[in-house]
Write a protein that holds these residues in place. Sequence first.
Motif, PDB file in Angstrom:
ATOM      1  N   GLU A 284      39.343  93.351  17.442  1.00 50.03           N
ATOM      2  CA  GLU A 284      39.662  92.595  16.232  1.00 50.03           C
ATOM      3  C   GLU A 284      39.223  91.137  16.345  1.00 50.03           C
ATOM      4  OE1 GLU A 284      43.680  92.295  13.663  1.00 50.03           O
ATOM      5  OE2 GLU A 284      43.762  91.311  15.623  1.00 50.03           O
ATOM      6  N   VAL A 285      39.533  90.501  17.465  1.00 49.30           N
ATOM      7  CA  VAL A 285      39.233  89.079  17.621  1.00 49.30           C
ATOM      8  C   VAL A 285      37.728  88.846  17.665  1.00 49.30           C
ATOM      9  CG1 VAL A 285      39.426  87.120  19.189  1.00 49.30           C
ATOM     10  CG2 VAL A 285      41.435  88.536  18.702  1.00 49.30           C
ATOM     11  N   ILE A 286      36.981  89.702  18.363  1.00 50.50           N
ATOM     12  CA  ILE A 286      35.528  89.513  18.442  1.00 50.50           C
ATOM     13  C   ILE A 286      34.896  89.619  17.058  1.00 50.50           C
ATOM     14  CG2 ILE A 286      33.382  90.593  19.252  1.00 50.50           C
ATOM     15  CD1 ILE A 286      34.747  91.172  21.874  1.00 50.50           C
ATOM     16  N   ILE A 287      35.320  90.598  16.265  1.00 49.48           N
ATOM     17  CA  ILE A 287      34.759  90.747  14.917  1.00 49.48           C
ATOM     18  C   ILE A 287      35.082  89.529  14.060  1.00 49.48           C
ATOM     19  CG2 ILE A 287      34.933  92.098  12.793  1.00 49.48           C
ATOM     20  CD1 ILE A 287      35.348  94.579  14.522  1.00 49.48           C
ATOM     21  N   MET A 288      36.330  89.077  14.103  1.00 43.77           N
ATOM     22  CA  MET A 288      36.735  87.946  13.268  1.00 43.77           C
ATOM     23  C   MET A 288      36.056  86.656  13.708  1.00 43.77           C
ATOM     24  SD  MET A 288      40.819  88.752  12.764  1.00 43.77           S
ATOM     25  CE  MET A 288      41.057  87.315  11.689  1.00 43.77           C
ATOM     26  N   VAL A 289      35.875  86.454  15.023  1.00 40.37           N
ATOM     27  CA  VAL A 289      35.214  85.242  15.512  1.00 40.37           C
ATOM     28  C   VAL A 289      33.753  85.229  15.082  1.00 40.37           C
ATOM     29  CG1 VAL A 289      34.389  84.103  17.612  1.00 40.37           C
ATOM     30  CG2 VAL A 289      36.777  84.802  17.437  1.00 40.37           C
ATOM     31  N   LYS A 290      33.065  86.331  15.195  1.00 34.72           N
ATOM     32  CA  LYS A 290      31.650  86.381  14.798  1.00 34.72           C
ATOM     33  C   LYS A 290      31.496  86.071  13.308  1.00 34.72           C
ATOM     34  CE  LYS A 290      27.561  89.350  14.780  1.00 34.72           C
ATOM     35  NZ  LYS A 290      27.286  89.195  13.342  1.00 34.72           N
ATOM     36  N   GLU A 291      32.323  86.689  12.473  1.00 33.70           N
ATOM     37  CA  GLU A 291      32.228  86.449  11.037  1.00 33.70           C
ATOM     38  C   GLU A 291      32.556  84.994  10.688  1.00 33.70           C
ATOM     39  OE1 GLU A 291      34.848  89.269   9.314  1.00 33.70           O
ATOM     40  OE2 GLU A 291      33.474  90.988   9.564  1.00 33.70           O
ATOM     41  N   ALA A 292      33.551  84.421  11.343  1.00 35.70           N
ATOM     42  CA  ALA A 292      33.926  83.031  11.059  1.00 35.70           C
ATOM     43  C   ALA A 292      32.835  82.062  11.487  1.00 35.70           C
ATOM     44  CB  ALA A 292      35.243  82.699  11.762  1.00 35.70           C
ATOM     45  N   LEU A 293      32.216  82.301  12.627  1.00 38.46           N
ATOM     46  CA  LEU A 293      31.131  81.414  13.068  1.00 38.46           C
ATOM     47  C   LEU A 293      29.927  81.514  12.137  1.00 38.46           C
ATOM     48  CD1 LEU A 293      31.273  81.896  16.965  1.00 38.46           C
ATOM     49  CD2 LEU A 293      32.079  79.928  15.636  1.00 38.46           C
ATOM     50  N   GLU A 294      29.620  82.692  11.655  1.00 45.76           N
ATOM     51  CA  GLU A 294      28.499  82.842  10.724  1.00 45.76           C
ATOM     52  C   GLU A 294      28.787  82.122   9.412  1.00 45.76           C
ATOM     53  OE1 GLU A 294      27.956  87.006  10.373  1.00 45.76           O
ATOM     54  OE2 GLU A 294      26.776  87.198  12.230  1.00 45.76           O
ATOM     55  N   GLU A 295      30.021  82.205   8.922  1.00 47.51           N
ATOM     56  CA  GLU A 295      30.377  81.501   7.687  1.00 47.51           C
ATOM     57  C   GLU A 295      30.321  79.988   7.865  1.00 47.51           C
ATOM     58  OE1 GLU A 295      34.174  82.845   6.438  1.00 47.51           O
ATOM     59  OE2 GLU A 295      33.518  84.890   5.943  1.00 47.51           O
ATOM     60  N   ALA A 296      30.611  79.508   9.055  1.00 42.87           N
ATOM     61  CA  ALA A 296      30.570  78.066   9.323  1.00 42.87           C
ATOM     62  C   ALA A 296      29.174  77.600   9.728  1.00 42.87           C
ATOM     63  CB  ALA A 296      31.581  77.710  10.407  1.00 42.87           C
ATOM     64  N   ASN A 297      28.168  78.488   9.647  1.00 45.07           N
ATOM     65  CA  ASN A 297      26.780  78.155  10.018  1.00 45.07           C
ATOM     66  C   ASN A 297      26.674  77.685  11.468  1.00 45.07           C
ATOM     67  OD1 ASN A 297      25.721  78.754   7.439  1.00 45.07           O
ATOM     68  ND2 ASN A 297      26.340  76.730   6.677  1.00 45.07           N
ATOM     69  N   ILE A 298      27.463  78.285  12.325  1.00 40.92           N
ATOM     70  CA  ILE A 298      27.390  78.008  13.766  1.00 40.92           C
ATOM     71  C   ILE A 298      26.689  79.199  14.410  1.00 40.92           C
ATOM     72  CG2 ILE A 298      28.733  77.652  15.879  1.00 40.92           C
ATOM     73  CD1 ILE A 298      30.914  76.391  14.190  1.00 40.92           C
ATOM     74  N   SER A 299      25.578  78.921  15.053  1.00 41.06           N
ATOM     75  CA  SER A 299      24.737  79.992  15.577  1.00 41.06           C
ATOM     76  C   SER A 299      25.297  80.530  16.898  1.00 41.06           C
ATOM     77  CB  SER A 299      23.303  79.485  15.801  1.00 41.06           C
ATOM     78  OG  SER A 299      23.299  78.437  16.770  1.00 41.06           O
ATOM     79  N   ILE A 300      25.029  81.804  17.115  1.00 33.19           N
ATOM     80  CA  ILE A 300      25.340  82.448  18.393  1.00 33.19           C
ATOM     81  C   ILE A 300      24.005  82.867  18.994  1.00 33.19           C
ATOM     82  CG2 ILE A 300      26.617  84.297  19.541  1.00 33.19           C
ATOM     83  CD1 ILE A 300      28.461  84.417  17.153  1.00 33.19           C
ATOM     84  N   PRO A 301      23.363  81.997  19.759  1.00 32.54           N
ATOM     85  CA  PRO A 301      21.996  82.261  20.228  1.00 32.54           C
ATOM     86  C   PRO A 301      21.961  83.346  21.305  1.00 32.54           C
ATOM     87  CG  PRO A 301      22.812  80.255  21.217  1.00 32.54           C
ATOM     88  CD  PRO A 301      23.873  80.707  20.263  1.00 32.54           C
ATOM     89  N   PHE A 302      20.785  83.917  21.449  1.00 31.20           N
ATOM     90  CA  PHE A 302      20.536  84.873  22.521  1.00 31.20           C
ATOM     91  C   PHE A 302      19.504  84.255  23.444  1.00 31.20           C
ATOM     92  CE2 PHE A 302      18.140  85.859  18.707  1.00 31.20           C
ATOM     93  CZ  PHE A 302      16.840  85.825  19.154  1.00 31.20           C
ATOM     94  N   PRO A 303      19.401  84.721  24.680  1.00 30.43           N
ATOM     95  CA  PRO A 303      18.452  84.101  25.624  1.00 30.43           C
ATOM     96  C   PRO A 303      17.024  84.125  25.099  1.00 30.43           C
ATOM     97  CG  PRO A 303      19.955  85.582  26.765  1.00 30.43           C
ATOM     98  CD  PRO A 303      20.186  85.789  25.293  1.00 30.43           C
ATOM     99  N   VAL A 304      16.340  82.968  25.205  1.00 31.73           N
ATOM    100  CA  VAL A 304      14.962  82.814  24.743  1.00 31.73           C
ATOM    101  C   VAL A 304      14.118  82.322  25.911  1.00 31.73           C
ATOM    102  CG1 VAL A 304      13.415  81.607  23.169  1.00 31.73           C
ATOM    103  CG2 VAL A 304      15.686  82.326  22.391  1.00 31.73           C
ATOM    104  N   THR A 305      12.972  82.952  26.122  1.00 35.51           N
ATOM    105  CA  THR A 305      12.039  82.539  27.177  1.00 35.51           C
ATOM    106  C   THR A 305      10.819  81.891  26.536  1.00 35.51           C
ATOM    107  OG1 THR A 305      12.763  84.367  28.592  1.00 35.51           O
ATOM    108  CG2 THR A 305      10.664  83.308  29.133  1.00 35.51           C
ATOM    109  N   THR A 306      10.522  80.668  26.946  1.00 40.01           N
ATOM    110  CA  THR A 306       9.398  79.916  26.396  1.00 40.01           C
ATOM    111  C   THR A 306       8.260  79.893  27.410  1.00 40.01           C
ATOM    112  OG1 THR A 306      10.915  78.515  25.147  1.00 40.01           O
ATOM    113  CG2 THR A 306       8.658  77.701  25.451  1.00 40.01           C
TER     114      THR A 306
END
Length: 325
Positions: A284-306
């Motif tokens: 429950e908490v993981i789902i609600m945290v993800k949705e709340a961060l997306e609504e607040a335009n706060i990104s949850i980045p994934f590892p990026v290799t440059t």
Amino acid sequence: MFELSLSFINNLPAYGTMVFGSIVSQANTLGDKVNEYQTMVSSANHLLQQMISRVPYLVIASLVFVIFWVLSIFFKKAVTKILGNRKHHQNLVTVFRRVGSALILFLGFMVAMIIAVPSFTPGKLIGALGIGSVAIGFAFKDIFQNLLSGILLLLSEPFRIGDQIISGNFEGTVEDIQIRATTIRTYDGRKVVIPNSQLYTSPMTVNTAYSQRRLEFDVGIGYENNIVDAQRVILNVLKAAPTVSKLAEPSVVATALADSSVVLRVRWFIDDGTQTNRVASINEVIIMVKEALEEANISIPFPVTTLDTNHPLLVKIENSSDIKN
């Protein structure tokens, strides 16, 4: 021919003596066998008479043991009725029921043996146990160790039936605490029997020892986002989540600056620490945290290799290939 007949006639007494001796020897052997058979029959009759004479005593001994067995059942029910309503020290009640019942059965066995075998006395049994105590101790060392550990576990009550524990590689709900071993049911529906000596001497975790249990998980936000704003959003989610305990304050703490994100550790408590509630609350908490961060335009980045190419080296390689051509 005449001489042969005369020799036979002359030796006839000797032949008669030999035949008579053989007959007497066979008669003696037959008499010995008859005496042996009569002795066996007499012994069997005597044994049968003794068994028949002991039948009433065996019947009385069996009835006495059955009476003590019924008394042990009534003893268990009486203890359960008198002490079973206690919320605490349930394991102590279990010890009292089992040990008391075992003592009643042992007393019934001793009385029945004395009735069935008049020459039997408790002193003889104790003497026999004393003679073989060393051998018995070595042979049943593990069994005695588990029995003693089981009694100590039931008396000290580090866990009770219904608690969820972790012992070694096994985790599940305690279904029964016996004198020799403890039975747990794993979360995937398997039955595991753990020796009490292992539970008593090895580290063990009791997940349901306390009413509240803390849960946590990590979430990463982008470096371009404000950490304080992300913490505030997640805390609002935790306060609104139904499974989160209202008796303890949740927390969101920045724990690391990872390669592609700022790691925030989300912590909260639940009022029921069972495995079912734990899994449900985390989901429950993981789902609600993800949705709340997306609504607040706060990104949850994934590892990026440059991959940064070295342009001068690339030009040099191209020039070298042109020269060869």
